[in-house]
Scaffold this motif. Structure first.
Motif, PDB file in Angstrom:
ATOM      1  N   VAL A  20      31.581  18.885   9.038  1.00  0.00           N
ATOM      2  CA  VAL A  20      31.918  20.314   9.013  1.00  0.00           C
ATOM      3  C   VAL A  20      32.118  20.763  10.459  1.00  0.00           C
ATOM      4  CG1 VAL A  20      31.038  22.617   8.413  1.00  0.00           C
ATOM      5  CG2 VAL A  20      30.599  20.686   6.894  1.00  0.00           C
ATOM      6  N   LEU A  54      30.225  14.236   5.935  1.00  0.00           N
ATOM      7  CA  LEU A  54      30.547  14.581   4.545  1.00  0.00           C
ATOM      8  C   LEU A  54      30.362  13.357   3.655  1.00  0.00           C
ATOM      9  CD1 LEU A  54      31.895  17.151   5.758  1.00  0.00           C
ATOM     10  CD2 LEU A  54      33.787  16.765   4.178  1.00  0.00           C
ATOM     11  N   GLN A  62      33.621  13.567  -1.450  1.00  0.00           N
ATOM     12  CA  GLN A  62      33.044  13.629  -2.797  1.00  0.00           C
ATOM     13  C   GLN A  62      33.164  15.047  -3.362  1.00  0.00           C
ATOM     14  OE1 GLN A  62      29.198  11.737  -2.988  1.00  0.00           O
ATOM     15  NE2 GLN A  62      28.714  12.717  -4.940  1.00  0.00           N
ATOM     16  N   PHE A  63      33.090  16.026  -2.451  1.00  0.00           N
ATOM     17  CA  PHE A  63      33.243  17.427  -2.852  1.00  0.00           C
ATOM     18  C   PHE A  63      34.486  17.967  -2.167  1.00  0.00           C
ATOM     19  CE2 PHE A  63      28.889  16.252  -3.299  1.00  0.00           C
ATOM     20  CZ  PHE A  63      28.517  16.820  -4.506  1.00  0.00           C
ATOM     21  N   PRO A  64      35.333  18.678  -2.886  1.00  0.00           N
ATOM     22  CA  PRO A  64      36.603  19.108  -2.307  1.00  0.00           C
ATOM     23  C   PRO A  64      36.418  19.942  -1.037  1.00  0.00           C
ATOM     24  CG  PRO A  64      36.189  20.182  -4.432  1.00  0.00           C
ATOM     25  CD  PRO A  64      35.144  19.141  -4.264  1.00  0.00           C
ATOM     26  N   LEU A  65      37.296  19.716  -0.048  1.00  0.00           N
ATOM     27  CA  LEU A  65      37.258  20.488   1.181  1.00  0.00           C
ATOM     28  C   LEU A  65      37.499  21.961   0.835  1.00  0.00           C
ATOM     29  CD1 LEU A  65      39.411  18.116   3.439  1.00  0.00           C
ATOM     30  CD2 LEU A  65      36.912  18.230   3.278  1.00  0.00           C
ATOM     31  N   VAL A  66      36.788  22.847   1.542  1.00  0.00           N
ATOM     32  CA  VAL A  66      36.919  24.272   1.251  1.00  0.00           C
ATOM     33  C   VAL A  66      38.105  24.829   2.042  1.00  0.00           C
ATOM     34  CG1 VAL A  66      35.736  26.510   1.318  1.00  0.00           C
ATOM     35  CG2 VAL A  66      34.412  24.418   0.915  1.00  0.00           C
ATOM     36  N   ARG A 122      38.238  26.472   5.814  1.00  0.00           N
ATOM     37  CA  ARG A 122      37.093  25.988   6.583  1.00  0.00           C
ATOM     38  C   ARG A 122      37.553  24.895   7.532  1.00  0.00           C
ATOM     39  NH1 ARG A 122      32.231  25.975   4.235  1.00  0.00           N
ATOM     40  NH2 ARG A 122      32.814  28.139   4.127  1.00  0.00           N
ATOM     41  N   TYR A 137      37.140  21.426   9.470  1.00  0.00           N
ATOM     42  CA  TYR A 137      36.463  20.130   9.413  1.00  0.00           C
ATOM     43  C   TYR A 137      36.909  19.321  10.624  1.00  0.00           C
ATOM     44  CZ  TYR A 137      35.257  21.461   4.685  1.00  0.00           C
ATOM     45  OH  TYR A 137      34.747  22.122   3.600  1.00  0.00           O
ATOM     46  N   THR A 159      32.487  36.502  -3.536  1.00  0.00           N
ATOM     47  CA  THR A 159      32.435  35.101  -3.085  1.00  0.00           C
ATOM     48  C   THR A 159      33.352  34.857  -1.880  1.00  0.00           C
ATOM     49  OG1 THR A 159      34.021  34.602  -4.830  1.00  0.00           O
ATOM     50  CG2 THR A 159      31.737  34.093  -5.290  1.00  0.00           C
TER      51      THR A 159
END
Lengths: 356, 375
Positions: free
Chosen positions: B65, B79, B95-99, B102, B104, B237
């Motif tokens: 991040v 990550l 494993q978890f989609p990039l936001v 945001r 990186y 959100t």
């Protein structure tokens, strides 16, 4: 001792090579990870409140990782980093120790709003890793919903949060809290999961005082044997401690739990474990206001039901464990130690501490 | 452990010798979540990376991040994800989609003796959705029983979670804020669609004779008025505050400990051949959320009739509109045994059981049914 440990590890490792009954390889689609529990050989149960489902996942983490303590400072930051977000965007919902390996598992929500589910493992070297949930042996059981929702967005979807789970005697016990009706539900789900037994909710009442019975929801519970008989020791808001014999927990039944202690007002129980120290048994309970308390269980068998109005506390005398502060999660690490999640000024720390 | 590090360094050294300048970029295949790709690597390097374990791979190439100093980025937990290999490249699949929006940072250690290369990456952020506001607060009546158990706050869209109790307060008519009126549950009780929060009054202060009520008094006192205030600082959100806060003012009446009496429900059956709804009027308001969920209609043989439930009239009126026109015949309106009013009273069972009858002697509660005929 060491050779005994190795032998145990060997047996566990052997057990893990044979896939547990009823599991098929695939990707468990977790909508949320709210509560965790461990079965034998690193079998992980994940309670998914949003999906109204309980998953059983073979972690393959069945070998003892040694007896080094697990300590991770600012674990929320590390979990967030592994999940690709900031620590503001992660919420740790549950912490459980895998008894087969001693690794610590966390159920996490990732992201603002409803977020997505993640299961994270903290290892003995202080590292944090996301548990890969792709192509793993798993099984699932949906909590039954008599109201036939059209889809997950339908308001008829079960409005229940899974608050606490434990696996004992081949059964997974699941306590739920409804966001609608005021009810206490506890399910006993046989494992391996079978379609026929989805563990219908058991209604539990307890005497609040005098002749009044209430169906208040269970906040947390721990299985505990009293005089050879398995019981669920359940703790409620405003902290009555209630004894519920497992033998009475039959599908669809109405069960009356017996209040054996009042642990004090303006308080909410957060987590509870049972342990033995110097030949005596205790419950250790983390609380929102009273901190961590240690309750001797010797009188649980003979304790009289509390049915009169109580000012303050009643039942077995307990001890406040003042050296443990701001504990929000608690689990047994081994026979002598506990793992705790502690809220600090800058986040959360995961610590291994001696059992008091 | 040391062995692994050495392997990683060896791999990195290969990069330095064999690859001129590997390029790092986000790669997104249609319908797949974006991945981070390093290109311009030698076959040998890729082959070796393939053989390395997780730690070895991360030492040579990882994604973290963004934010903070370079040192902080280098020290950050990488990550979670997996690596995929091509002839001259490596892909990192998070494993978890990039936001989106945001930052990186891809860290490539091309040469162990030189500083690693850091490449900042980010996905374009789509325009945010509409701002969120409080759509409704239930119970909607302006007079509520003293032993009311809960409020529902409905939002027009998703809002931030994790700290919801900070944003709601209960203010008495004399301007004092009621201390800890709600049960602050770490789970936070959200509906399945994520747009409705349940606020439970502290049950210990609602129920008769319990210590919290004796010590701190009831949350609501008959004869007084209160306002439930939802702060406009509550964020959605996207991190934007609510369009406006909400304030619901109500007067408190006598406690309601009367079980629901299904015989007193007034049913107005529709006519056959039409699709006008069945209208049911209740003598007192019932729980808003549960009316949506636990009431339905069956035909003479017990088959559920498809249709939509609508609730109105201050939660005193329920309508059921069938999907297809009504046929002549006998029907039944069914309400599950767990249907409650806002005080937790159920059909034939008050919120608190005070009659002393042992549980075993009480009949099992079955769904309540009211028959009606469509002519």
């Amino acid at each position: 001792m060491r050779s005994k440990l190795l032998a145990v590890a060997a047996v566990l490792a052997l057990g893990a090579t044979a896939r547990a009954e009823g599991l098929t390889k695939g990707t468990p689609e977790l909508k949320s990870a709210t509560a965790l529990a461990f079965g034998p050989n690193g079998l992980l149960f994940v309670g998914d409140s949003a999906g109204a489902t309980v998953f059983a996942i073979e972690t393959g983490d069945a070998k003892s990782a040694g007896d080094k303590p697990v300590n991770v400072e600012k674990i929320d930051g590390k979990v967030a980093a592994a999940l690709g977000v900031t620590e503001k965007e992660v919420k740790v919902n549950d912490v459980k120790v895998n008894p087969a390996s001693g690794n610590v598992y966390l159920a996490v929500t990732r992201g603002a709003g409803a977020g997505t589910a993640a299961v994270v493992r903290a290892t003995r070297d202080g590292a944090v890793e996301a548990v890969a949930l792709k192509d793993v042996p798993f099984a699932k059981v949906a909590l039954p919903n008599p109201f036939e929702p059209k889809d997950a967005k339908d308001r008829r979807t079960r409005a229940e949060s899974i608050t606490s789970m434990a696996f004992v005697g081949g059964k997974l016990y699941v306590a739920g809290l409804s966001s609608e009706e005021f009810a206490s539900t506890l399910r006993a789900i046989a494992y391996p999961f079978k379609d026929a037994d989805k563990g219908r909710a058991i209604e539990i009442y307890h005497g609040a005082h005098g002749a009044v019975e209430t169906r208040a929801p269970i906040r947390t519970f721990v299985p505990y044997k009293i005089g050879g008989e398995e019981n669920i020791m359940a703790s409620y808001t405003c902290t009555p401690l209630v004894k519920i014999p497992v033998s009475e927990l039959k599908s669809g039944a109405k069960v009356k739990g017996v209040t054996i202690a009042e642990l004090g007002n303006r308080n909410q129980p957060l987590d509870m474990i049972a342990y033995t120290k110097d030949g005596k048994d205790f419950l250790l309970s983390a609380n929102s206001a009273h901190g961590v308390i240690k309750i001797p269980t010797a009188e649980f068998g003979s304790a009289k039901e509390i049915s009169a109005r109580v000012a303050g506390t009643a039942g077995p005398a307990y001890e406040k464990v003042t050296e443990l502060k701001d504990v929000v999660q608690l689990d047994k690490f081994d026979d002598a130690r506990a793992v705790i999640l502690v809220k600090t000024a800058s986040g959360f720390d995961l610590k291994t501490v001696p059992l008091p | 452990m040391r062995h692994l590090t050495c392997l990683a360094l060896a791999l990195a050294a290969q990069v330095a010798h064999a690859a001129d300048s590997p390029t790092v970029a986000l790669h997104s295949a249609k319908g797949e979540p974006p991945v981070v790709e390093v290109r311009g690597l030698t076959k040998e390097f890729v082959a070796r990376l393939k053989d390395a374990d997780a730690k070895g791979r991360a030492a040579a190439f990882r994604v973290v991040v963004g934010g903070g100093t370079v040192e902080e980025q280098l020290a950050r937990t990488p990550l979670a994800g997996s690596y995929a290999f091509t002839d001259a490249g490596v892909r990192f699949e998070p494993q978890f989609p990039l936001v989106p929006g945001r930052e990186y940072v891809a860290i490539v250690a091309a040469d162990p003796n030189a500083k690693p290369t850091l490449t900042t990456l980010s996905l374009p952020k789509p325009p945010p959705g509409p701002r969120v506001s409080v759509a409704a607060v239930y119970p909607s009546a302006n007079r509520l029983p003293e032993n009311t158990l809960r409020f529902y706050i409905e939002f027009s869209g998703p809002v931030a979670r994790g700290d919801v109790y900070r944003h709601v307060k209960l203010v008495r008519d004399d301007g004092t804020e009621v201390k800890e009126p709600f049960l602050e549950l770490p789970e936070e009780l959200w509906s399945a669609d994520g747009d409705r929060l349940t606020l439970l009054f502290h049950p210990g202060r609602v129920k008769q004779g319990l210590v919290p009520r004796e010590a701190d008094g009831p949350v609501l006192e008959e004869g007084r008025s209160y306002s439930l205030v939802v702060s406009d600082k509550w964020e959605d959100t996207e991190g934007r505050p609510l369009l406006s806060g909400a304030k619901k003012t109500f007067v408190v009446g006598a406690p309601d400990d009367q079980p629901l009496d299904a015989a007193a429900w007034a049913l107005a059956p529709p006519r056959a051949g039409g699709d006008s709804p069945l209208i049911v009027k209740f003598p007192k308001p019932l729980d808003r959320a549960m009316l949506d969920r636990v009431v339905w209609v069956v035909d003479a043989v017990g088959t559920r009739v498809e249709g939509e439930v609508t609730v109105g009239g201050g939660e005193r009126v329920l309508t059921f509109a069938p999907k297809r026109p009504w046929g002549k015949g006998e029907y039944r309106l069914v309400a599950d045994a767990r249907l409650e009013d806002p005080c937790g009273n159920r059909v034939g069972e008050p919120f608190e059981l005070t009659d002393g009858t042992p549980l075993a002697a009480r009949p099992r509660r079955a769904p309540t049914e009211r028959a009606f005929t469509v002519r």
